[in-house]
Design a protein around this motif. Structure first.
Motif, short mmCIF file in Angstrom:
data_model
loop_
_atom_site.label_atom_id
_atom_site.label_comp_id
_atom_site.label_asym_id
_atom_site.label_seq_id
_atom_site.Cartn_x
_atom_site.Cartn_y
_atom_site.Cartn_z
N THR A 85 53.71 -17.72 77.53
CA THR A 85 53.73 -17.76 78.99
C THR A 85 52.31 -17.95 79.50
OG1 THR A 85 53.37 -15.41 79.39
CG2 THR A 85 55.63 -16.10 78.90
N ARG A 86 52.18 -18.21 80.79
CA ARG A 86 50.85 -18.41 81.36
C ARG A 86 50.01 -17.16 81.23
NH1 ARG A 86 50.80 -21.16 87.12
NH2 ARG A 86 48.57 -21.07 86.59
N GLU A 87 50.66 -16.01 81.17
CA GLU A 87 49.93 -14.75 81.04
C GLU A 87 49.28 -14.60 79.67
OE1 GLU A 87 51.90 -14.87 84.47
OE2 GLU A 87 53.00 -14.98 82.56
N ASP A 88 49.63 -15.46 78.73
CA ASP A 88 49.01 -15.43 77.40
C ASP A 88 47.72 -16.25 77.36
OD1 ASP A 88 52.33 -15.63 76.13
OD2 ASP A 88 51.04 -13.85 76.13
N THR A 89 47.42 -16.94 78.44
CA THR A 89 46.19 -17.73 78.49
C THR A 89 44.98 -16.80 78.39
OG1 THR A 89 47.16 -19.51 79.81
CG2 THR A 89 44.77 -19.23 79.93
N ALA A 90 44.14 -17.06 77.40
CA ALA A 90 42.98 -16.21 77.15
C ALA A 90 42.17 -16.78 75.99
CB ALA A 90 43.42 -14.79 76.80
N THR A 91 41.00 -16.21 75.80
CA THR A 91 40.26 -16.47 74.58
C THR A 91 40.66 -15.41 73.56
OG1 THR A 91 38.39 -17.46 75.76
CG2 THR A 91 37.98 -16.64 73.53
N TYR A 92 41.07 -15.86 72.39
CA TYR A 92 41.57 -14.97 71.35
C TYR A 92 40.47 -14.76 70.30
CZ TYR A 92 46.26 -15.11 73.25
OH TYR A 92 47.35 -14.97 74.07
N TYR A 93 40.26 -13.50 69.97
CA TYR A 93 39.22 -13.13 69.00
C TYR A 93 39.85 -12.48 67.78
CZ TYR A 93 36.04 -13.72 72.96
OH TYR A 93 35.33 -14.22 74.02
N CYS A 94 39.51 -12.97 66.61
CA CYS A 94 39.97 -12.27 65.41
C CYS A 94 38.99 -11.15 65.09
CB CYS A 94 40.15 -13.23 64.24
SG CYS A 94 38.66 -14.03 63.66
N TYR A 95 39.51 -10.18 64.41
CA TYR A 95 38.79 -8.93 64.16
C TYR A 95 39.07 -8.47 62.74
CZ TYR A 95 38.99 -3.83 63.84
OH TYR A 95 38.89 -2.53 63.40
N ALA A 96 38.07 -7.86 62.14
CA ALA A 96 38.26 -7.28 60.82
C ALA A 96 37.33 -6.08 60.65
CB ALA A 96 38.00 -8.30 59.73
N ASN A 97 37.87 -5.04 60.10
CA ASN A 97 37.07 -3.88 59.71
C ASN A 97 36.77 -4.05 58.23
OD1 ASN A 97 37.24 -0.76 58.59
ND2 ASN A 97 36.11 -0.99 60.49
N VAL A 98 35.52 -4.35 57.94
CA VAL A 98 35.14 -4.81 56.60
C VAL A 98 34.19 -3.83 55.92
CG1 VAL A 98 34.06 -6.67 55.29
CG2 VAL A 98 35.40 -7.20 57.33
N ARG A 99 34.50 -3.56 54.67
CA ARG A 99 33.57 -2.83 53.81
C ARG A 99 32.77 -3.90 53.05
NH1 ARG A 99 35.19 1.39 48.91
NH2 ARG A 99 33.06 2.07 48.41
N ALA A 100 31.51 -4.03 53.42
CA ALA A 100 30.69 -5.11 52.89
C ALA A 100 29.65 -4.60 51.91
CB ALA A 100 29.99 -5.85 54.04
N ARG A 101 29.33 -5.42 50.96
CA ARG A 101 28.26 -5.09 50.02
C ARG A 101 26.93 -5.19 50.75
NH1 ARG A 101 31.85 -8.39 47.19
NH2 ARG A 101 32.86 -7.37 45.40
N THR A 102 25.98 -4.36 50.33
CA THR A 102 24.64 -4.42 50.89
C THR A 102 23.68 -4.95 49.84
OG1 THR A 102 23.95 -2.21 50.22
CG2 THR A 102 25.23 -2.39 52.25
N ILE A 103 22.41 -5.11 50.25
CA ILE A 103 21.41 -5.62 49.31
C ILE A 103 21.06 -4.57 48.26
CG2 ILE A 103 20.46 -7.22 51.00
CD1 ILE A 103 18.18 -5.24 51.43
#
Length: 124
Positions: A85-103
């Motif tokens: 619907t028109r109410e779905d008009t928006a900028t959509y952002y993907c998201y992730a909670n990530v456990r990342a390796r460090t240096i």
């Protein structure tokens, strides 16, 4: 860690669209993934999230119309949007909670990461 979203565009009301997002970088593991959206003049809001084990959560406005899925082996999360619907008009952002390796070898750091946003426009 980077998140790259794709799949936005222009669609007529009642139509469907599929968004995809891939996470890349020094990823050890990914916890929740999902999608948020922000319409002009409004705050960013939840669309849908999915845990690593596949448990999903939807906003009231998208439940029953949208489906979130993920591929843990490929570090991807998709959003299938139906009955738009028109109410779905928006900028959509993907998201992730990530456990990342460090240096520092053997150490990881968990943080939230966001994609660059992809615009979805629903016309009447």
């Amino acid at each position: 860690v980077q998140l790259q979203a794709s799949g936005g565009g222009l669609v007529q009301a009642g139509g469907s669209l599929r968004l995809s997002c891939v996470a890349s970088g020094s990823i050890f593991s990914i916890n929740d993934m999902g999608w948020y959206r922000q319409a002009p003049g409004k705050q960013r809001e939840l669309v849908a999230t999915i845990t690593a084990s596949g448990t999903t959560n939807y906003s009231d406005s998208t439940k029953g119309r949208f489906t979130v899925s993920r591929n843990n082996a490929k570090n991807t999360v998709d959003l299938q949007m139906n009955s738009l619907t028109r109410e779905d008009t928006a900028t959509y952002y993907c998201y992730a909670n990530v456990r990342a390796r460090t240096i520092i070898a053997g150490f990881t750091r968990t943080a939230d990461y966001w994609g660059q946003g992809t615009l979805v426009t629903v016309s009447s």
